[in-house]
Design a protein around this motif. Sequence first.
Motif, mmCIF file in Angstrom:
data_model
loop_
_atom_site.group_PDB
_atom_site.id
_atom_site.type_symbol
_atom_site.label_atom_id
_atom_site.label_comp_id
_atom_site.label_asym_id
_atom_site.label_seq_id
_atom_site.Cartn_x
_atom_site.Cartn_y
_atom_site.Cartn_z
ATOM 1 N N SER A 175 68.370 46.129 74.250
ATOM 2 C CA SER A 175 69.816 46.307 74.385
ATOM 3 C C SER A 175 70.128 46.591 75.848
ATOM 4 C CB SER A 175 70.300 47.456 73.502
ATOM 5 O OG SER A 175 69.641 48.658 73.829
ATOM 6 N N ASP A 176 71.215 46.004 76.314
ATOM 7 C CA ASP A 176 71.663 46.257 77.687
ATOM 8 C C ASP A 176 72.924 47.111 77.596
ATOM 9 O OD1 ASP A 176 72.482 46.292 80.288
ATOM 10 O OD2 ASP A 176 72.095 44.161 80.662
ATOM 11 N N ALA A 177 72.792 48.389 77.909
ATOM 12 C CA ALA A 177 73.902 49.324 77.708
ATOM 13 C C ALA A 177 74.879 49.365 78.883
ATOM 14 C CB ALA A 177 73.355 50.720 77.419
ATOM 15 N N HIS A 178 74.610 48.550 79.931
ATOM 16 C CA HIS A 178 75.541 48.522 81.063
ATOM 17 C C HIS A 178 75.304 47.290 81.929
ATOM 18 C CE1 HIS A 178 78.274 50.024 84.109
ATOM 19 N NE2 HIS A 178 77.355 49.834 85.036
ATOM 20 N N VAL B 215 67.129 40.075 74.579
ATOM 21 C CA VAL B 215 68.165 41.116 74.573
ATOM 22 C C VAL B 215 69.203 40.709 73.525
ATOM 23 C CG1 VAL B 215 69.878 42.363 75.944
ATOM 24 C CG2 VAL B 215 67.752 41.552 77.014
ATOM 25 N N THR B 216 69.363 41.527 72.496
ATOM 26 C CA THR B 216 70.227 41.144 71.371
ATOM 27 C C THR B 216 71.537 41.912 71.355
ATOM 28 O OG1 THR B 216 68.851 42.632 70.040
ATOM 29 C CG2 THR B 216 68.387 40.279 69.874
ATOM 30 N N MET B 217 71.758 42.786 72.348
ATOM 31 C CA MET B 217 73.010 43.527 72.454
ATOM 32 C C MET B 217 73.309 43.810 73.922
ATOM 33 S SD MET B 217 73.946 47.107 72.793
ATOM 34 C CE MET B 217 75.594 47.088 73.454
ATOM 35 N N VAL B 218 74.558 43.509 74.346
ATOM 36 C CA VAL B 218 74.947 43.724 75.740
ATOM 37 C C VAL B 218 76.320 44.400 75.802
ATOM 38 C CG1 VAL B 218 75.396 42.643 77.982
ATOM 39 C CG2 VAL B 218 73.699 41.622 76.461
ATOM 40 N N VAL C 242 62.943 61.388 82.202
ATOM 41 C CA VAL C 242 63.116 60.346 81.190
ATOM 42 C C VAL C 242 63.713 60.903 79.898
ATOM 43 C CG1 VAL C 242 61.890 58.587 79.850
ATOM 44 C CG2 VAL C 242 61.217 59.039 82.187
ATOM 45 N N SER C 243 63.509 62.219 79.642
ATOM 46 C CA SER C 243 64.033 62.782 78.391
ATOM 47 C C SER C 243 65.568 62.793 78.378
ATOM 48 C CB SER C 243 63.481 64.190 78.165
ATOM 49 O OG SER C 243 64.062 65.076 79.106
ATOM 50 N N GLU C 244 66.186 62.625 79.544
ATOM 51 C CA GLU C 244 67.652 62.545 79.611
ATOM 52 C C GLU C 244 68.180 61.170 79.180
ATOM 53 O OE1 GLU C 244 69.967 64.832 80.540
ATOM 54 O OE2 GLU C 244 69.280 66.018 82.258
ATOM 55 N N VAL C 245 67.277 60.182 79.161
ATOM 56 C CA VAL C 245 67.720 58.790 78.991
ATOM 57 C C VAL C 245 68.000 58.445 77.527
ATOM 58 C CG1 VAL C 245 67.000 56.373 79.279
ATOM 59 C CG2 VAL C 245 66.450 58.057 81.046
ATOM 60 N N ASP C 246 69.172 57.838 77.273
ATOM 61 C CA ASP C 246 69.520 57.389 75.931
ATOM 62 C C ASP C 246 69.433 55.876 75.777
ATOM 63 O OD1 ASP C 246 70.540 59.848 74.417
ATOM 64 O OD2 ASP C 246 71.509 60.013 76.371
ATOM 65 N N ALA C 247 69.615 55.154 76.889
ATOM 66 C CA ALA C 247 69.576 53.685 76.838
ATOM 67 C C ALA C 247 69.356 53.168 78.249
ATOM 68 C CB ALA C 247 70.881 53.138 76.267
ATOM 69 N N LEU C 248 69.054 51.869 78.353
ATOM 70 C CA LEU C 248 68.846 51.254 79.669
ATOM 71 C C LEU C 248 69.934 50.232 79.958
ATOM 72 C CD1 LEU C 248 64.994 50.574 79.837
ATOM 73 C CD2 LEU C 248 66.241 52.575 80.605
ATOM 74 N N GLY D 223 70.796 51.310 72.982
ATOM 75 C CA GLY D 223 72.115 50.776 73.327
ATOM 76 C C GLY D 223 73.012 50.611 72.108
ATOM 77 N N TYR D 224 72.423 50.215 70.984
ATOM 78 C CA TYR D 224 73.198 50.054 69.737
ATOM 79 C C TYR D 224 73.809 51.385 69.325
ATOM 80 C CZ TYR D 224 71.083 45.445 68.869
ATOM 81 O OH TYR D 224 70.699 44.137 68.945
#
Length: 367
Positions: free
Chosen positions: A39-42, A97-100, A250-256, A294-295
């Motif tokens: 997923s591409d969250a940005h 990548v199935t979600m942008v 990295v523990s702060e990260v929810d998506a890339l 990202g979803y």
Amino acid sequence: MEVEVGALLTPKGVFENARLRLRGEGSLYAETALVPGFSDAHAHPQVVDYGGGRWGNAYEWMAGRKLRVDEAALRADMELSSRLAAAALLRELLDGVTMVAMVGRGEANFAAYRRLPVKPRVALLPTILESSRGWLNAWDAIDLLITLSSLDGAVPVGLFVHSLGHVSRESLRAAYEASKTLEVPFALHLSEGVDELPQLVEALGLREGEDSGVIAVHCISGSGYKRYGIRVVHCPLSNLTLYGRTLSDVSEVDALGSDWPLLLGSALAAYRAAVEVHGVERAPLLLERATVGGYRLYGLEWRGDAAFFDEPLERVAEGSALPRFVAVRGELAVAEGELVGLGKTRADVEREIRELIKLAEERYPAS
Ligand SMILES: [Zn+2]
């Protein structure tokens, strides 16, 4: 269609010798599958030039960058903006990548989504930016959001505030309030080289221990985002390009996020960079964030979305494998490395991107 999978990675864990069903006839075997795909969250699908250079923070970059392309004129060209977004979406799809989530010119991104026969799921977040010409203020963006959601209820929309320094407090609050009322995602660039958490907390009246629902992109400075329920989108490639550093926890990260898919590659490239920066031992966590992450942020359904590889899970987890098949909503969108219905390969889409960037440079040179 029956799919046999050697190792299937899902948000519920890894399953060996699993079976999946897709729409259509026939059968196939994949050594590894990701459900959902990346997923591409940005993503900014109209960014064709970032101006080069190394900077201390985003405000220095925005003020000092020397662009070759007149960004406002490019964004005003709906046709070219939409072709750029379509090319970005196809590059992502071929990479599994199935979600942008796309920011930038909302109408052009919507048109790109509508014109493509195969595509990832998308979330559309028109950008609010008041410090330069050619962008929307909060009220125009809210209007656009309502128009886009009434045109196609199937495409989720939200609001994207460029950054604290480029919108008025009034607009920032109006956009945040509107996102709460309309129950849509609210995102912004945050702490891109300067710690802006205290300022955001103050401006939006956020309270510790409460879920703000804010999606914050970058967060390479400061810490404690989780305390306010802020979801962090990590964009390692643009951070390294602009600042030579990226977030460390990295523990702060929810998506890339890919940030600039036309310049730096898809969310798969962002994932590969994240594994390189943070170490392969963080790959299990990063892969979870890079797929279903990202979803979750944009509240999207992931069932029926998958990327299938002919390589073992370890190679996929390193980010060094490319998918041979990709499915979105239970239907194949990429088969044997080619876009279904378009017949285009990765090389075709890469060439198209180079040509479109050249066209943008020729048609809209910066004065
Ligand atoms: Zn960005």
